[in-house]
Enzyme design. Structure first.
Site, PDB file in Angstrom:
ATOM      1  CG  HIS A   1      34.920  43.302  46.333  1.00 49.13           C
ATOM      2  ND1 HIS A   1      36.173  43.900  46.345  1.00 49.13           N
ATOM      3  CD2 HIS A   1      35.035  42.226  47.148  1.00 49.13           C
ATOM      4  CE1 HIS A   1      36.989  43.221  47.130  1.00 49.13           C
ATOM      5  NE2 HIS A   1      36.325  42.191  47.631  1.00 49.13           N
TER       6      HIS A   1
ATOM      7  CB  CYS B   1      34.687  39.121  49.138  1.00 46.37           C
ATOM      8  SG  CYS B   1      33.456  39.537  50.398  1.00 46.37           S
TER       9      CYS B   1
END
Length: 477
Positions: free
Chosen positions: A369, A388
């Site tokens: 992301h 992440c």
């Protein structure tokens, strides 16, 4: 260059499907049954096979010195060859040895058919050569292993220390020791001399790049610590990474994305050639980014952040209690859940995910992301996320993946971003993504680069291999 064949459609955002966890009980490599018929070798083949196995066990990092196989003949030698093949092709662990966040498994491999064929055609050397993972990245580690073993055999390298002499124009015994140390790994630098000249400054910078440090040329504590890691530890790193290469499939997709978790770098491959790379931020120790293989199936534009309960409980609710109104000021809304619970969601205009989220199925709820926290990419230690992978140039990646998609020209991407609406672009021709943990890797000429072992997985892996070997020896008695 663009990844070819990607198409997409616009859809309202829906949660990704729940993916079951990987199996942990069945072995990925079934042992050869004791009653399985084995080929019969000639005396010449037995001699050749014993020699090949002993030599290859060292070259592949399975042994530190050639084992004595002189006493093995007949079925015992054949089974030793099959065990060797298992280890080289599929690694030395059983599924039960894998941690949950080592979410990769070697492909099942039965070496007996190819071994039978090699015996029948008298091509044992070719069979041995066919066993290792067929990747240049693995081959360069084999070359690097041989080189660092030679360094070890020659006495390793001296320890160095920081000091006032360690600067351009400096002179003295500390400089001479540093020069000698650098030259052992760097053939471009002469090992003799006690002056810190431009050539030595350049060598310091090359070393810092190899260790993932700021290549400023200053010999500080981090540089000294990296240079003083014993050569034996570097050898162990190389062998651990060779083992992890064996967990990959025997053929990687030509169009793919790879993330090196330890180095915090993403690389895009198009037609099996690296076409672009970017810095990343990966999981900090304690919030490890898992090793896994998956497929990017969609890109969410203007994504909200559905905050994991672990992060909300540990970080956000305490901030709200300490500073009432913190959540509202930062764009969070509280969502009531069944059973009287609460969860947090951060709106897209304030989202910690930035403007792009790349979804791929996995049991860890991790993804690639964007991030509004761009300062993190200026650091050389970029292990700072909750697991992440944050991307330095997510817009470039999104446009690259969607470049050949009629529904998603640049103008459509721009308009969607400007609208602030959350939209999922489904990728009809999904792209494979690999999250890998490389703490040692090399250039084609064998120049090794090392990273710290932030998750201590190299050591854990070595211990698991040793325990598996001991269990196998006890079972064989």
């Amino acid at each position: 260059m663009a990844l070819t064949g990607a198409t997409a459609a616009v859809a309202q955002v829906t949660p990704p499907p729940v993916v079951p966890t990987l199996p942990t009980t069945q072995p990925m490599v079934q042992p050869i049954p004791a009653a399985a018929p084995l080929p019969t070798l000639t005396a010449a083949q037995e001699s050749e096979l014993a020699r090949l196995l002993a030599r290859d066990a060292v070259a592949q990092g399975l042994k530190d010195r050639e084992p004595s196989l002189a006493g093995l003949t007949g079925p015992a030698l054949v089974r030793a060859a099959l065990d060797h093949a298992h280890a080289v092709r599929a690694g030395r662990l059983d599924n039960a040895d894998f941690q949950k966040d080592w979410a990769m498994r070697p492909q099942a491999f039965d070496p007996l058919p190819s071994f039978r064929d090699a015996v029948a055609k008298d091509r044992l050397a070719a069979w041995i050569a066919s066993l290792p993972p067929p990747y240049a990245g693995y081959d360069t580690l084999v070359t690097g292993l041989a080189r660092y073993r030679k360094i070890q055999a020659n006495g390793g390298w001296p320890t160095v220390s920081a000091g006032s002499e360690m600067r351009l124009g400096g002179k003295g015994p500390q400089v001479a020791a540093l020069r000698k140390r650098l030259a052992i790994e760097d053939s471009e630098l002469s090992p003799t001399g006690d002056t810190f000249d431009q050539a030595m400054l350049d060598a310091v910078r090359r070393a810092q790049r190899r260790y993932g440090l700021n290549p400023a040329g200053q010999v500080g504590a981090q540089t000294v610590a990296s240079l003083n890691v014993p050569v034996g530890e570097r050898i162990k790193q190389i062998k651990a990474n060779m083992e992890r290469w064996r967990w990959l499939p025997t053929e990687l997709e030509k169009n793919r994305i790879q993330v090196n978790i330890a180095a915090a770098v993403l690389t895009v491959f198009d037609g099996d050639q690296p076409v672009t790379s970017m810095k990343a931020v990966t999981g900090r120790p304690g919030d490890e980014t898992p090793m896994l293989t998956s497929t990017i199936h969609s890109i969410v534009l203007n994504p909200p952040w559905n905050v994991p309960s672990s992060i909300a409980d540990k970080e956000l609710w305490p901030k709200e209690r300490a500073n009432p109104g913190y959540l509202k000021r930062n764009g969070f809304r509280v969502i009531e859940t069944e059973g009287g619970g609460r969860r947090l969601q951060q709106a897209s205009e304030n989202s910690a995910l930035g403007r792009f989220k790349f979804d791929f199925d996995n049991p860890f709820a991790v993804y690639l992301h964007d991030t509004p926290a761009q300062a993190g990419f200026a650091k050389f230690d970029r292990l700072a996320s909750h697991g992440c992978v944050r991307l330095e140039k997510p817009e470039d990646l999104a446009r690259l993946l969607l470049r050949t998609t009629p529904e998603w020209p640049d103008t459509q991407i721009d308009a969607t971003l400007a609208s602030g609406k959350t939209v999922r672009a489904k990728v009809a021709d999904p792209v494979k993504v690999y999250l890998l943990y490389w703490t040692a890797f090399a250039t084609p000429n064998g120049t090794m680069s090392f990273r710290e072992d932030p998750y201590k997985w190299d050591g854990v892996l070595a211990n698991k291999i040793a325990a598996r070997a001991e269990a196998s020896q006890m079972a064989a008695r």
